[in-house]
Design an enzyme around this catalytic site. Structure first.
Site, PDB file in Angstrom:
ATOM      1  N   GLU A 120     -82.558 -71.832 -40.261  1.00  0.00           N
ATOM      2  CA  GLU A 120     -82.408 -70.541 -39.581  1.00  0.00           C
ATOM      3  C   GLU A 120     -81.452 -70.658 -38.389  1.00  0.00           C
ATOM      4  O   GLU A 120     -80.578 -69.803 -38.200  1.00  0.00           O
ATOM      5  CB  GLU A 120     -83.774 -70.023 -39.155  1.00  0.00           C
ATOM      6  N   GLU A 140     -90.673 -71.382 -45.875  1.00  0.00           N
ATOM      7  CA  GLU A 140     -91.751 -70.556 -45.340  1.00  0.00           C
ATOM      8  C   GLU A 140     -92.633 -69.929 -46.414  1.00  0.00           C
ATOM      9  O   GLU A 140     -93.870 -69.915 -46.295  1.00  0.00           O
ATOM     10  CB  GLU A 140     -91.161 -69.457 -44.433  1.00  0.00           C
TER      11      GLU A 140
END
Length: 266
Positions: A120, A140
């Site tokens: 990210e 995730e």
């Protein structure tokens, strides 16, 4: 010069090198790391002698994401920095480049794990280099979590949507070669040389006119949110003033005199 126990800051000429420094945890994000990162971005923005930033990790890893113990409420190293987070509840997003974009080009030098929050943060950088054994991925969904660091918005804008959705929805790991093939990174180099390559690219950036470099970067990101017509208009607004700077005049003189330009930014 800023820095914390989990984030080191050093200068390499006109380049500020920010290093995630928690190798025993594969540089998983800690409070001290986030505070140090944010301060590093601000330092680079404020210092005109800094012309580029190299972002890397110590100990053979870039970043393995958030410290899951903290996410589960079992505490986190660096409690002495917690007041900074209380004072600025947005600090962690700024540190992770979700809510802050440095004025200077940011070059990522990745070795080892660059997963979850690491991938990210990578999306907030401008130029990306990785060692051939590096691993990328957004894990995730496999943990029942959401990649809330910006990936559902930024990733489909940076790589083809089919690849972005596969990465987001499968949670599988990607090799450096795969990441390069889909356009997530720009260079794959032998293991242990990503930082060297990133500094080489930074030197090339540093040799260019700093005002032009900053204006070009700003224009690229501004235009990404505009129609082509509006983007071209915005480009003129940003671009024309650069031609009237001392940087531009020095560049023209150097070209006619067949020498390397020497930029002296005020």
């Amino acid at each position: 010069m800023s820095g914390t126990e989990h984030l080191t800051v050093r200068r390499e000429g006109a380049t500020l090198v920010l290093t995630l420094n928690r190798p025993e945890a594969r540089n998983a994000l800690s409070i001290a790391m986030l505070v140090g990162l944010y301060d590093g971005w601000l330092e680079a923005d404020a210092d005109d002698s800094v012309r580029s930033i190299v972002f890397t990790g110590a100990g053979g890893s870039f970043c393995a994401g958030m410290d899951l113990k903290a996410l589960a409420g079992r505490g986190m190293e660096g409690e002495r920095h917690r007041d900074r987070l209380k004072a600025d509840p947005d600090l962690h997003w700024k540190a992770m480049l979700r809510h802050h974009r440095p004025r200077k080009p940011v070059i990522a030098a990745v070795e080892g794990y660059c997963v979850a929050g690491g991938t990210e943060m990578l999306q907030g950088t401008d130029i990306r280099v990785a060692g051939e054994s590096a691993t990328f991925g957004l894990f995730e969904v496999k943990r029942g979590l959401f990649p809330i660091g910006g990936s559902t918005v930024r990733l489909p804008r940076q790589i083809p949507r089919t690849h972005a959705l596969e990465m987001l929805l499968t949670g599988r790991p990607y090799t450096a070669r795969e990441a390069a093939d889909i356009g997530l990174i720009g260079h794959v180099v032998p293991d242990g040389t990503a930082l060297e390559k990133a500094l080489e690219i930074a030197e090339r950036v540093n040799a260019c006119g700093p005002l032009a470099v900053e204006a070009v970067k700003a224009s690229v990101y501004e235009a990404a949110d505009l129609t082509e017509t509006d983007g071209l208009a915005a480009e003129l607004t940003r671009g024309w003033p650069v031609f009237d700077t001392d940087d531009a005049k020095e560049g023209a003189r150097a070209f006619t005199e067949k020498r390397a330009p020497v930029y002296k930014r005020a």
